[in-house]
Motif scaffolding. Structure first.
Motif, PDB file in Angstrom:
ATOM      1  N   ASN A 154     -45.610  17.285  95.625  1.00 55.88           N
ATOM      2  CA  ASN A 154     -45.350  17.050  97.048  1.00 55.88           C
ATOM      3  C   ASN A 154     -46.345  16.066  97.650  1.00 55.88           C
ATOM      4  OD1 ASN A 154     -43.212  18.796  96.961  1.00 55.88           O
ATOM      5  ND2 ASN A 154     -44.340  20.534  97.823  1.00 55.88           N
ATOM      6  N   VAL A 155     -47.561  16.033  97.092  1.00 55.49           N
ATOM      7  CA  VAL A 155     -48.603  15.140  97.594  1.00 55.49           C
ATOM      8  C   VAL A 155     -48.522  13.784  96.918  1.00 55.49           C
ATOM      9  CG1 VAL A 155     -51.090  14.754  97.733  1.00 55.49           C
ATOM     10  CG2 VAL A 155     -50.144  17.009  98.251  1.00 55.49           C
ATOM     11  N   ASN A 156     -48.454  13.775  95.583  1.00 55.04           N
ATOM     12  CA  ASN A 156     -48.443  12.522  94.837  1.00 55.04           C
ATOM     13  C   ASN A 156     -47.067  11.863  94.869  1.00 55.04           C
ATOM     14  OD1 ASN A 156     -51.161  12.547  93.970  1.00 55.04           O
ATOM     15  ND2 ASN A 156     -50.658  14.049  92.401  1.00 55.04           N
ATOM     16  N   THR A 157     -47.061  10.541  95.048  1.00 50.77           N
ATOM     17  CA  THR A 157     -45.834   9.751  95.073  1.00 50.77           C
ATOM     18  C   THR A 157     -45.969   8.614  94.080  1.00 50.77           C
ATOM     19  OG1 THR A 157     -46.632   8.240  96.785  1.00 50.77           O
ATOM     20  CG2 THR A 157     -45.561  10.272  97.526  1.00 50.77           C
ATOM     21  N   ARG A 158     -44.994   7.722  94.072  1.00 49.60           N
ATOM     22  CA  ARG A 158     -45.074   6.579  93.155  1.00 49.60           C
ATOM     23  C   ARG A 158     -45.944   5.455  93.710  1.00 49.60           C
ATOM     24  NH1 ARG A 158     -40.984   2.778  94.651  1.00 49.60           N
ATOM     25  NH2 ARG A 158     -39.431   3.616  96.114  1.00 49.60           N
ATOM     26  N   VAL A 191     -48.593  26.280  97.180  1.00 47.90           N
ATOM     27  CA  VAL A 191     -48.061  24.926  97.022  1.00 47.90           C
ATOM     28  C   VAL A 191     -48.397  24.107  98.272  1.00 47.90           C
ATOM     29  CG1 VAL A 191     -45.991  23.530  96.709  1.00 47.90           C
ATOM     30  CG2 VAL A 191     -46.170  25.752  95.576  1.00 47.90           C
ATOM     31  N   TRP A 192     -48.857  22.863  98.066  1.00 47.58           N
ATOM     32  CA  TRP A 192     -49.085  21.973  99.199  1.00 47.58           C
ATOM     33  C   TRP A 192     -47.741  21.528  99.760  1.00 47.58           C
ATOM     34  CZ3 TRP A 192     -53.537  22.326 101.239  1.00 47.58           C
ATOM     35  CH2 TRP A 192     -54.701  22.448 100.479  1.00 47.58           C
ATOM     36  N   SER A 193     -47.509  21.852 101.012  1.00 49.29           N
ATOM     37  CA  SER A 193     -46.226  21.535 101.635  1.00 49.29           C
ATOM     38  C   SER A 193     -46.439  21.252 103.120  1.00 49.29           C
ATOM     39  CB  SER A 193     -45.235  22.679 101.425  1.00 49.29           C
ATOM     40  OG  SER A 193     -45.769  23.902 101.912  1.00 49.29           O
ATOM     41  N   GLU A 194     -45.350  21.183 103.860  1.00 47.19           N
ATOM     42  CA  GLU A 194     -45.399  20.863 105.297  1.00 47.19           C
ATOM     43  C   GLU A 194     -46.204  19.585 105.542  1.00 47.19           C
ATOM     44  OE1 GLU A 194     -46.748  24.167 107.574  1.00 47.19           O
ATOM     45  OE2 GLU A 194     -45.297  25.581 106.725  1.00 47.19           O
ATOM     46  N   ILE A 195     -45.970  18.588 104.703  1.00 48.17           N
ATOM     47  CA  ILE A 195     -46.737  17.345 104.780  1.00 48.17           C
ATOM     48  C   ILE A 195     -46.283  16.526 105.992  1.00 48.17           C
ATOM     49  CG2 ILE A 195     -47.243  15.175 103.605  1.00 48.17           C
ATOM     50  CD1 ILE A 195     -46.983  16.708 100.967  1.00 48.17           C
ATOM     51  N   GLU A 196     -47.259  16.094 106.781  1.00 44.92           N
ATOM     52  CA  GLU A 196     -46.985  15.318 107.992  1.00 44.92           C
ATOM     53  C   GLU A 196     -48.014  14.212 108.130  1.00 44.92           C
ATOM     54  OE1 GLU A 196     -47.693  17.507 111.582  1.00 44.92           O
ATOM     55  OE2 GLU A 196     -49.323  18.671 110.696  1.00 44.92           O
ATOM     56  N   GLU A 197     -47.582  13.073 108.663  1.00 47.13           N
ATOM     57  CA  GLU A 197     -48.548  12.008 108.932  1.00 47.13           C
ATOM     58  C   GLU A 197     -49.186  12.244 110.289  1.00 47.13           C
ATOM     59  OE1 GLU A 197     -47.459   8.070 110.392  1.00 47.13           O
ATOM     60  OE2 GLU A 197     -45.455   8.469 109.606  1.00 47.13           O
TER      61      GLU A 197
END
Length: 646
Positions: free
Chosen positions: A217-221, A269-275
């Protein structure tokens, strides 16, 4: 024949035109990559252009910057050298500054100083120029701060780029491009390296002695890098490229900016990701760090209001999780160059990296004491071995056990960037302490004033500290010599007096205060000598001229009369009983007259003075004629009085 020559000339012109157009297209392509921060392909293109024999100030400048931002200081230095040598009139102050920085990174401090002198000539109000002029012997100061840390390589480094350590539970989170899981399908054009992900080690039972990614959820491409977690481990702030809902967003120049995101730990789990709300597609916001109470977030940005290429900012975190308005940390911290990677310790010491403050080359780690969010204290280079000729950054530290980590691209590492652990052997000395001592006295009598108050007032008229004079009238203060202060002495019945102490080198200073009485609380018939606590005014045996030691006491009386123009005195002179009474009467009169004549000679009007000699007629003890007394008792009768008439 003429037609053939014309045809050949036409062919040559066509070839020249075609070559020129191709060259222009290549330059445009290089500039396009440069403007996109795609420095690696920009370098390849600019080198091809130069190899074809086309060189300009603009190409050298952009090629030098491309090397500089990829920490290739050797090639950057050679490129800047050509720029400032062959195209001196087109070289800007910023070009000179970067050239000086690259020379420092190569260990050429003498050459760097020469270029910095040129930089100072070209600019006036630049913070870096002022800092350089004020700290010309910066290498000596760095040397004094050096040797405070024992460092060792981080055992989990890889042959790739590993940096940005942050504390997480009992272990660390850090950033690395060791394994993107995509066989380099997505490669960053800034430095032609794989994109970064966040990893953890020794933070829980699943990562003991093993490096693992912290969660999909944290890491992207794209990039994920610097991070910080709350002490309870439930909230994560981290840096990521502008990537939302599976897609990346570019600004109007085609650049994918950096943003800070926040994630919550939910069911492991790392979730609820917001900028964060102060992110913006037009500029970067990155490298979060929390204050000890977790109510303030520190970060780096090039948002509007930035002094240089990137500045440090802070923003309040409200109780409901919302944020205040970002504030720039100001020109004492930020320069026209790069300030980045902040870290705030539990004792409110701010560590950060900069290539704008005087350093050893590239990014250096600096520190400043920031009690109560005051960012005006001295900024110190932490010295070797943390800092060196290359980039040194992402410094973190625990005061409790004096351990920490930082990253560097120094030689001898395992990968492009490596993490190093360290132990602090000796703390940095942030406070320049100046000892100020002295005595508070009565200006007229010179007697010490016991219990006088001595206060320290800062330049904003805030009281910093206060003390009381001891039984000898002495006081002692410890002042911050990096700041200007007023030292003020006060005593009931006296006019306050103060002295300003500016910034100094910390050497001890003595300030004695001589306070004037606001009034003389005396009436007709009182002896001013007793009020002023004068010592006995002596005359040589059988003489009536004023002695040198007596002049000192009489001068105090003169000072009082000058201070209070309405004061009128009668000088009474007495002798002891030794000698004939008539002679003693005459002698005492001559001594009284001698005293007022001395005062008149010093400017006191004669109509303010009277005199009378009493000989031995007004003894103050039993030592009359025929009474055996010690010399000390006889001396008590040999006295002068200054009786107040008006």
């Amino acid at each position: 024949m003429m037609r053939k020559l014309q045809f050949l000339l036409f062919v040559f012109l066509l070839c020249g035109l075609g070559s020129s157009l191709a060259q222009e297209r290549l330059i445009n392509k290089g500039n396009e990559k440069y403007e996109e921060y795609s420095f690696s392909p920009a370098i390849d293109i600019y080198k091809k252009i130069i190899d074809k024999g086309y060189v300009s100030a603009e190409i050298l400048k952009k090629l030098g910057n491309s090397y500089y931002y990829n920490a290739d200081y050797k090639d950057a230095a050679e490129t800047y050298r050509r720029l400032v040598t062959d195209y001196a009139s087109d070289a800007s102050p910023e070009d000179c500054f970067k050239y000086a920085q690259t020379l420092k990174s190569l260990g050429d401090y003498e050459g760097s100083n020469l270029v910095m002198a040129k930089f100072v000539e070209l600019t006036s109000n630049d913070v870096r120029a002022q800092s350089y002029k004020n700290e010309r012997d910066y290498l000596k100061e760095i040397k004094e701060n050096s040797g405070r840390y024992d460092i060792k390589s981080f055992e989990y480094n890889s042959p790739y780029s590993d940096f940005a350590p942050s504390y997480y539970k009992e272990g660390l989170i850090f950033s690395s491009d060791r394994d993107t899981g995509n066989f380099a399908r997505y490669r960053h054009t800034w430095n032609a390296k794989d994109f970064l992900d966040l990893y953890k080690v020794n933070s829980d039972s699943t990562s003991i002695n093993e490096v693992i990614k912290i969660g999909e959820n944290v890491n992207t491409r794209l990039h994920e890098s610097t991070s910080v977690t709350t002490k309870d481990g439930q909230t994560l702030y981290f840096t990521r490229n502008n990537f939302i809902d599976g897609d990346y967003i570019k600004d109007e120049k085609g650049i994918i900016r950096l943003k800070i995101f926040r994630a919550q730990m939910v069911d492991g789990v790392w979730s609820e990701i917001e900028e964060l709300p102060f992110n913006n597609n037009a500029y970067s916001v990155a490298h979060p760090s929390l204050s000890p109470d977790e109510k303030t977030l520190y970060f780096a940005s090039d948002m509007p209001g930035t002094l240089g290429e990137s500045d440090l900012f802070m923003v309040t975190i409200n109780d409901d999780g919302t944020f205040g308005t970002p504030q720039n940390l100001g020109p004492n911290i930020n320069t026209e160059a790069r300030e980045t990677f902040p870290f705030m310790t539990n004792e409110e010491i701010l560590y950060f990296s900069s290539d704008g403050h005087p350093g050893l080359g590239g990014l250096d780690v600096f520190a400043t004491k920031t009690k109560r969010q005051d960012f005006t204290g001295k900024v110190l280079n932490v010295g070797e071995p943390v800092n060196g000729k290359n980039d040194d950054f992402t410094f973190i530290f625990k005061e409790e056990d004096k351990t920490g980590y930082f990253a560097s691209d120094r030689e001898g590492g395992l990968g492009a960037d490596d993490i190093y652990g360290f132990v602090e052997k000796e703390p940095l000395v942030f406070d320049c302490i100046q000892k100020v001592t002295g005595t508070v006295r009565d200006k007229i009598s010179n007697e010490v004033l016991v219990g006088a108050t001595v206060k320290v007032i800062d330049e904003n008229n805030n009281e910093i500290m206060t003390t009381i004079t001891d039984s000898d009238g002495n006081y002692s203060l410890q002042l911050d010599c990096n700041k200007g202060n007023f030292v003020r002495a006060l005593m009931d019945g006296y006019i306050p007096f103060e002295e300003y102490i500016g910034e100094s080198d910390g050497k001890p200073k003595i300030i004695d205060f001589y306070l004037e009485r606001d009034t003389i609380t005396a009436g007709f018939g009182d002896d001013l000598a007793k009020l002023l606590q004068l010592s006995t005014i002596y005359f040589d045996f059988d003489k009536y001229n004023i002695r040198k030691d007596s002049e000192i006491e009489i001068e105090k009386v003169i000072a009082a009369m000058e201070k209070y123009p309405s004061l009128k005195l009668k000088v009474n002179s007495h002798t002891d009983s030794r000698g004939p009474a008539a002679y003693n009467l005459w002698l005492s009169q001559k001594r009284a007259e001698s005293t007022i004549n001395y005062m008149i000679s010093k400017g006191i009007a004669s109509n303010r003075l009277e005199s009378e000699g009493y000989g031995e007629t007004k003894l103050i003890n039993e030592c009359a004629d025929g009474v055996k007394c010690s010399s000390e008792k006889h001396d008590l009768n040999r006295r002068s009085e200054f009786i107040i008439l008006e």
